[in-house]
Scaffold this motif. Structure first.
Motif, PDB file in Angstrom:
ATOM      1  N   ARG A   1      26.922  56.576  37.747  1.00 49.40           N
ATOM      2  CA  ARG A   1      27.040  57.618  36.722  1.00 49.40           C
ATOM      3  C   ARG A   1      25.672  58.217  36.420  1.00 49.40           C
ATOM      4  O   ARG A   1      25.514  59.437  36.316  1.00 49.40           O
ATOM      5  N   GLN A   2      24.655  57.371  36.322  1.00 58.52           N
ATOM      6  CA  GLN A   2      23.303  57.850  36.046  1.00 58.52           C
ATOM      7  C   GLN A   2      22.771  58.708  37.187  1.00 58.52           C
ATOM      8  O   GLN A   2      22.158  59.754  36.954  1.00 58.52           O
TER       9      GLN A   2
ATOM     10  N   ARG B   1      34.392  51.485  47.591  1.00 56.97           N
ATOM     11  CA  ARG B   1      33.363  50.756  48.331  1.00 56.97           C
ATOM     12  C   ARG B   1      33.189  49.324  47.835  1.00 56.97           C
ATOM     13  O   ARG B   1      32.465  48.553  48.430  1.00 56.97           O
ATOM     14  N   ILE B   2      33.823  48.983  46.730  1.00 58.79           N
ATOM     15  CA  ILE B   2      33.647  47.660  46.147  1.00 58.79           C
ATOM     16  C   ILE B   2      34.521  46.651  46.875  1.00 58.79           C
ATOM     17  O   ILE B   2      35.684  46.889  47.130  1.00 58.79           O
ATOM     18  N   THR B   3      33.939  45.502  47.188  1.00 50.01           N
ATOM     19  CA  THR B   3      34.693  44.454  47.882  1.00 50.01           C
ATOM     20  C   THR B   3      34.760  43.218  46.996  1.00 50.01           C
ATOM     21  O   THR B   3      35.499  43.204  46.042  1.00 50.01           O
TER      22      THR B   3
ATOM     23  N   ARG C   1      29.052  42.968  37.935  1.00 44.18           N
ATOM     24  CA  ARG C   1      28.381  43.728  38.990  1.00 44.18           C
ATOM     25  C   ARG C   1      29.069  45.071  39.210  1.00 44.18           C
ATOM     26  O   ARG C   1      28.407  46.089  39.427  1.00 44.18           O
ATOM     27  N   ILE C   2      30.388  45.077  39.145  1.00 44.57           N
ATOM     28  CA  ILE C   2      31.142  46.328  39.307  1.00 44.57           C
ATOM     29  C   ILE C   2      30.770  47.309  38.199  1.00 44.57           C
ATOM     30  O   ILE C   2      30.492  48.486  38.465  1.00 44.57           O
ATOM     31  N   LEU C   3      30.729  46.829  36.955  1.00 39.66           N
ATOM     32  CA  LEU C   3      30.366  47.704  35.832  1.00 39.66           C
ATOM     33  C   LEU C   3      28.934  48.211  35.970  1.00 39.66           C
ATOM     34  O   LEU C   3      28.645  49.378  35.693  1.00 39.66           O
ATOM     35  N   GLU C   4      28.050  47.343  36.404  1.00 42.14           N
ATOM     36  CA  GLU C   4      26.655  47.727  36.590  1.00 42.14           C
ATOM     37  C   GLU C   4      26.531  48.820  37.647  1.00 42.14           C
ATOM     38  O   GLU C   4      25.821  49.806  37.460  1.00 42.14           O
TER      39      GLU C   4
END
Length: 170
Positions: free
Chosen positions: A108-109, A91-93, A99-102
């Motif tokens: 995960r949470q 879903r990442i563009t 921001r991707i890591l966040e």
């Protein structure tokens, strides 16, 4: 039924059957195994399948039953963080690495929170949120009533929201 007819009739159902399987069993590998088993059983019954009025409903019921058998027969783990991250990556563009890591950490949470929900809440939230099933489809898959599903979804969402609020308030 010939192979060409079988492919034409049943292969377009693959994405939906996969979504149902992954929503019920919770991880990619088991869902793929159950899907493969479903197609194997369908192939063995191919001569009887020509008279089916609704092949999609038949297949969804078959995969649901195989998933439930699997869940009853084994202590199944939840969807792995790696599976969730892979879904997030799709879903990442145009996002920054930070921001991707966040977003991966947030996902995960949320997965951890969902994994701690009661079994029925976990099942219906996965079917709706991950598999994209409607209330009626969840009703058919689980045997739960429409009202019960709505209550379970509401309670699950409330619990998830409360846990997220706790995480970000501290």
């Amino acid at each position: 039924m010939k192979a060409e007819d079988f492919k034409r009739k049943f292969m377009p159902l693959h994405p939906k059957l996969y979504r149902v399987a992954i929503a019920l069993v919770g991880n990619k590998e088991d869902a793929e195994d159950i899907l493969q088993e479903t197609y194997g059983k369908l192939w063995l019954k191919r001569d009887e399948l020509g008279q089916l009025e609704n092949p999609e409903a038949y297949c969804v019921t078959m995969i649901k039953n195989l998933c439930l058998d699997f869940l009853r027969s084994a202590q199944v783990g939840q969807m792995t963080d790696e599976d969730a991250e892979m879904q997030m990556d799709m879903r990442i563009t145009d996002k920054t690495p930070d921001r991707i890591l966040e977003e991966k950490e947030q996902l995960r949470q949320v997965r951890q929170i969902i994994n701690r929900l009661p079994q029925n809440q976990k099942k219906v939230i996965r079917l709706q949120g991950i598999a994209g099933c409607s209330i009626e489809e969840i009703e058919n898959l689980t045997g739960l009533s429409n009202g019960n599903i709505r209550v379970l979804l509401s309670r699950a969402r409330k619990q998830i929201q409360e846990q997220i609020n706790k995480l970000y308030q501290s």
